[in-house]
Enzyme design. Structure first.
Site, PDB file in Angstrom:
ATOM      1  N   THR A  39      97.696  80.415  60.655  1.00  0.00           N
ATOM      2  CA  THR A  39      98.209  79.655  61.838  1.00  0.00           C
ATOM      3  C   THR A  39      99.384  80.528  62.746  1.00  0.00           C
ATOM      4  O   THR A  39      99.513  80.578  63.796  1.00  0.00           O
ATOM      5  CB  THR A  39      98.890  78.289  61.249  1.00  0.00           C
ATOM      6  OG1 THR A  39      97.572  77.254  61.001  1.00  0.00           O
ATOM      7  CG2 THR A  39      99.375  77.708  62.431  1.00  0.00           C
TER       8      THR A  39
ATOM      9  N   CYS B  29      93.753  72.396  55.014  1.00  0.00           N
ATOM     10  CA  CYS B  29      93.120  73.634  55.699  1.00  0.00           C
ATOM     11  C   CYS B  29      93.785  74.856  55.606  1.00  0.00           C
ATOM     12  O   CYS B  29      93.373  75.931  56.016  1.00  0.00           O
ATOM     13  CB  CYS B  29      92.860  73.187  57.009  1.00  0.00           C
ATOM     14  SG  CYS B  29      91.254  72.600  57.606  1.00  0.00           S
ATOM     15  N   PHE B  30      94.864  74.765  54.835  1.00  0.00           N
ATOM     16  CA  PHE B  30      95.672  75.827  54.138  1.00  0.00           C
ATOM     17  C   PHE B  30      96.157  76.644  55.439  1.00  0.00           C
ATOM     18  O   PHE B  30      96.131  78.097  55.672  1.00  0.00           O
ATOM     19  CB  PHE B  30      94.836  77.008  53.447  1.00  0.00           C
ATOM     20  CG  PHE B  30      93.908  75.883  52.339  1.00  0.00           C
ATOM     21  CD1 PHE B  30      94.788  75.340  51.425  1.00  0.00           C
ATOM     22  CD2 PHE B  30      92.594  76.052  52.745  1.00  0.00           C
ATOM     23  CE1 PHE B  30      94.008  74.621  50.610  1.00  0.00           C
ATOM     24  CE2 PHE B  30      91.738  75.275  52.016  1.00  0.00           C
ATOM     25  CZ  PHE B  30      92.404  74.505  50.661  1.00  0.00           C
ATOM     26  N   CYS B  31      96.490  76.287  56.452  1.00  0.00           N
ATOM     27  CA  CYS B  31      97.131  77.010  57.826  1.00  0.00           C
ATOM     28  C   CYS B  31      95.937  77.794  58.212  1.00  0.00           C
ATOM     29  O   CYS B  31      96.531  78.973  58.744  1.00  0.00           O
ATOM     30  CB  CYS B  31      98.495  77.578  57.558  1.00  0.00           C
ATOM     31  SG  CYS B  31      99.632  76.268  57.159  1.00  0.00           S
ATOM     32  N   ASN B  32      94.808  77.631  58.159  1.00  0.00           N
ATOM     33  CA  ASN B  32      93.831  78.595  58.722  1.00  0.00           C
ATOM     34  C   ASN B  32      92.451  77.666  59.245  1.00  0.00           C
ATOM     35  O   ASN B  32      91.391  77.434  58.773  1.00  0.00           O
ATOM     36  CB  ASN B  32      93.249  79.412  57.650  1.00  0.00           C
ATOM     37  CG  ASN B  32      92.317  80.664  58.201  1.00  0.00           C
ATOM     38  OD1 ASN B  32      91.705  80.283  59.126  1.00  0.00           O
ATOM     39  ND2 ASN B  32      92.246  81.521  57.607  1.00  0.00           N
TER      40      ASN B  32
END
Length: 854
Positions: free
Chosen positions: A143, A413-416
């Site tokens: 992100t 979503c693990f900042c992705n």
């Protein structure tokens, strides 16, 4: 094949010989990481853990040396300056570079480094004569990389996202010579390693973009710069900047060493630095400037030019000790890469082949390959678990169960978002619908309409052990795989190397060396005898959040729920709420409400009873000011209850803490958000008959249209929590069959099970989990709305009589409900003003439920 025979260190060694660092790895782990005893930490991609020797060396350093502000010229300042410069050199040395090639700019982290690039890059906006700069990035990016688009869009710079497969598919051998005359600056960003899946992208992309052979540089004239996001990659892999001379490399040091946090760096290629533009100038960045006119000369040194203000010099000193510890323990990054890849590969192999008793696979892996080589895959494994019918088990369920086993994983979503969409298969339209359904980044809504919104990620660090893999895989098999647990041999055969060594002289492979064994299947329990009438049998209030229950037979109903329920809570010295997950001994405190004397009584073994006034105007009693705290992410205004209560609690719990209560002038509203994945899954009967969020909060119903949001005390989710004794007994009987008289035999007493679930209301009648299908109910003369099911966590594993922890009843609950861990339902008042003040609830009252409509 028998899973348990494959999940052994012997099999692991035959699959991967590069384990440890040529020493007694177990002894090293115990010495350097004693706090990890009993903990399975598998979130190293988020933050790795620091060794004790790092802190010892660092504390000795800063205790014996005087480090001053490096902008001064005193002896202490010169020491700081020289130490910082030595650290800069050591960082570049670690990446096989030197100050002649790169400069190190310290930042607060990788995100700050990316933001700095967005601010100083020489962007050219699009005009009628020029096409302008392009900010391009791989869709598989963090992100913080995509977020640079906010800065560039404001400058009129075009943004271009690139799919991984596009890069090489549109490759060109050479570019027209006239294209070289165009010097418009463009930036392409990609990760050396995906933080979502662990996929390693070729480092050769750096030169491929710079020379305009690869897309998108091959299709756009100008000078292309490359930002290589190395934050995830460098934690477990060696990076040689002479092989991939990226223009910008952002990193975060806590991902490498675990300490210090809040410190990162931007490595800038010196030949690129001359093109960068600086607007803001802070302390230490100017060679000269005037206040009376627009005159500013930037510092000549690249690092000085871009480090605004005083750098975090004591944290930078710690990096020296980080490098020393890392090399002393592991030798070099190549050893770390082999060690961590082997653990991730072994976990991938077994999880890929894991099957339910009916033969269906138990996991969906999200990866671009088969963990063939550490050159293409990092030590990250991303997946979702599947039930025996092939349906996704929400990641929140996995996370909660993992916490019960003290296994630390990452979910979401693990900042992705880009990788999440591509690998899980979420369209842009679904992403927008998920937002409309109430799902936002970082929440626990794991399923929307049965489809996953994210996944589970495990990642390994240089101190990870085989036992970490083994415990994690055993946990999955025990909690989420229908017995007998097996491993698909065909799947394994396709994953294992052909030349895998064998213990047998006849050349039999490790797969053939094991014989399948049947596993005992848990028998289904006989259904509970159905009774048509429902009755309220128990009423509990919990005056102090997370402390013991107070059972009553008749009790007033207030505007926030049962009168004085969760009106107080205990906080630590930092004002953070204590719960039984943090401090199990809270359950040994017995609060009692004495209405005639208007007092809250606190009792505990070995302690004198103390009292706290019940009156709302607590400010008059204590003279305390209103302060702010947090409960389940909500801001609440609270009032301190005085020194006597604080001293009593601190003495009993053995740590500084205080008793606070919600301010009488503060209103906390219940969040009107749709039911999360836990509730949706539990209420879903089939694909054509789902309870949607609109039915939980149906504003078209006449009695609710004008009603305000229910007001809450210091509860987690809703005003009341109700459970059914029939449901308790079903869980109790399943535990009995699973334990066979084991360590938790005493838990089989119904009242002990009831206390684990910490409900306000206990009812009898009907069948187990009938309450899941109700939309409303009336108890006596009070009408309630069912606001959703209660998702359970490891707190139900705490014995409310002793404070001891165990895995039941959460394990049996997960087994019974197919991986879901919901038990009991939330209730709120249903009246014109959302309040039931003036009513009372009594044991023995008849309950009239209303089921959901078709």
């Amino acid at each position: 094949m028998d899973f348990h025979r494959l999940n052994t260190f012997g099999v692991f060694q035959r699959l991967w010989p590069h384990y440890g660092y040529e020493r007694d790895f177990g002894e090293l782990r115990e010495r350097e990481f004693p706090r990890m005893t009993g903990v399975t930490y598998l979130d190293h991609a988020a933050a790795t853990l620091h060794p004790d020797s790092l802190l010892r060396g660092y504390f000795q350093d800063i205790s014996s040396n005087v480090y001053g502000n490096p902008h001064s010229h005193s002896p202490s300042s010169r020491l700081t300056h020289d130490t910082v410069e030595r650290v800069r050199y050591r960082i570049l040395q670690h990446f096989n570079s030197s100050p002649d090639e790169y400069s190190v700019i310290f930042t607060s982290g990788c995100t700050a480094a990316l933001k700095l690039v967005a601010e100083i890059f020489p962007w050219s906006p699009q005009t009628d004569q020029e096409t302008g700069s392009v900010f391009s990035y791989l869709t598989d990016n963090h992100t913080s990389v995509v977020g640079m688009r906010g800065q560039t869009s404001a400058l009129g710079v075009a943004a271009l996202s690139v799919l991984p497969e596009e890069m090489e598919n549109k490759e060109k051998e050479d570019c027209p010579e006239e294209d070289a005359l165009c010097q418009t600056a463009h930036l392409f960003c990609y990760p050396a390693q995906s933080n979502f899946s662990g996929r390693k992208y070729p480092l050769s992309y750096v030169r491929g973009i710079q020379t305009r052979r690869l897309y998108p540089a091959s299709h756009r004239r100008g000078r292309w710069f490359v930002l290589l996001d190395a934050a995830s990659y460098v934690s477990c892999s060696p990076l040689d900047l002479r092989d991939c001379p990226a223009d910008f490399i952002p990193i975060s040091f806590y991902k490498m060493f675990g300490f210090p946090t809040g410190l990162g760096a931007l490595l800038v290629r010196n030949s690129t630095a001359g093109s960068l533009r600086k607007t803001y100038f802070g302390g230490g960045t100017a060679a000269a400037y005037l206040t009376s006119e627009d005159y500013y000369v930037e510092a000549a040194n690249i690092s000085d030019r871009f480090e605004d203000g005083t750098i975090s010099f004591l944290d930078i000193v710690a990096l020296n000790h980080g490098f020393e510890s890392l090399y002393r323990i592991a030798g070099n990054m190549h050893n770390i890469q082999l060690h961590t890849f082997g653990l991730a590969r072994y976990t991938f192999i077994l999880l890929s082949g894991l099957c339910h008793g009916n033969g269906r696979r138990a996991a969906q892996i999200y990866a671009d390959g088969h963990f063939d080589s550490p050159a293409t895959q990092g030590s990250i494994l991303n997946f979702n678990l599947l039930d025996s019918n092939g349906r996704i088990i929400g990641y929140s369920q996995v996370d909660r169960m993992a916490s019960l086993y003290n296994i630390h994983v990452r979910t979401g979503c693990f900042c992705n978002t880009g990788a999440c969409q591509a690998l899980i298969g979420i369209t842009n339209q679904q992403m927008k619908r998920n937002l409309q359904a109430g799902h936002v980044c970082g929440d626990s809504i794991d399923l929307v309409d049965g489809q996953p919104t994210g996944s589970v990620r495990v990642s390994f660090g240089y101190m990870s052990t085989f036992e970490d893999c083994q415990k994690f895989l055993s946990f999955v098999a025990e909690c989420f795989v229908e017995k007998p647990v097996t491993v698909d041999p065909d799947r394994l055969q396709g994953l294992l190397p052909v030349s895998a060594p064998s213990e047998r002289s006849n050349g039999v492979s490790p797969i053939q060396a094991f014989q399948e064994e049947s596993c005992e299947v848990v028998q289904r329990e006989e259904p509970v005898e159905r009774r048509d009438a429902y009755t309220l049998t128990n009423i509990y209030i919990y005056p102090v959040k997370s402390c013991g229950a107070y059972e009553v037979h008749n009790w007033p109903v207030g505007p926030l729920g049962l009168l004085y329920d969760r009106a107080w809570m205990v906080v630590n010295r930092n004002g953070v709420c204590l719960n039984q997950k943090r401090e199990p001994r809270l359950c040994l405190i017995s609060p009692r409400i004495h209405l005639p004397s208007n007092k809250l009584m606190l009792q505990a073994s070995g302690m004198e009873t103390i009292s706290v006034p019940l009156e709302k105007d607590i400010l008059l009693h204590t003279g305390s000011a209103v302060s702010q705290s947090k409960v389940c992410g909500d801001r609440v205004e609270t009032v301190d209850c005085g020194a006597e209560a604080a001293s009593w609690l601190s003495g009993f719990l053995g740590q500084p803490c205080r008793l606070i209560r919600q301010s009488p002038d503060f209103t906390r509203e219940m969040k009107k958000r749709p039911c999360d994945g836990l509730v949706q899954n539990a209420l879903m009967k089939d694909s054509e008959n789902r309870l949607t969020s609109s039915k939980l909060w149906d504003t078209d119903q006449p009695q609710l249209k004008a009603a305000p949001s229910p007001s809450l005390s210091l509860v987690n989710e809703a005003q009341y929590l109700m459970i059914n004794l029939a449901s308790v007994k079903l869980i109790q009987s399943l535990m009995s069959s699973r334990q066979g008289g084991g360590e938790d035999q005493e838990l089989l007493v119904s009242q002990k099970v009831i206390r684990r679930f910490r409900a306000n209301l206990v009812i009898t009648g009907g069948e187990a989990f009938d309450e899941d299908n109700w939309s409303h109910l009336i108890i006596g003369s009070t009408r309630f709305v069912v606001a959703g099911q209660c998702g359970r966590c490891q707190m139900v594993g705490i014995d409310q009589d002793t404070g001891a922890k165990c895995k039941e009843p959460l394990v049996s609950l997960s087994a019974l409900r197919g991986g879901k861990v919901t038990f009991g339902v939330y209730l709120t008042h249903e009246t014109a003003d959302g309040s039931a003040a003036g009513h009372a609830l009594s044991v023995g009252s008849v309950i009239q439920p209303e089921p959901h409509g078709p």
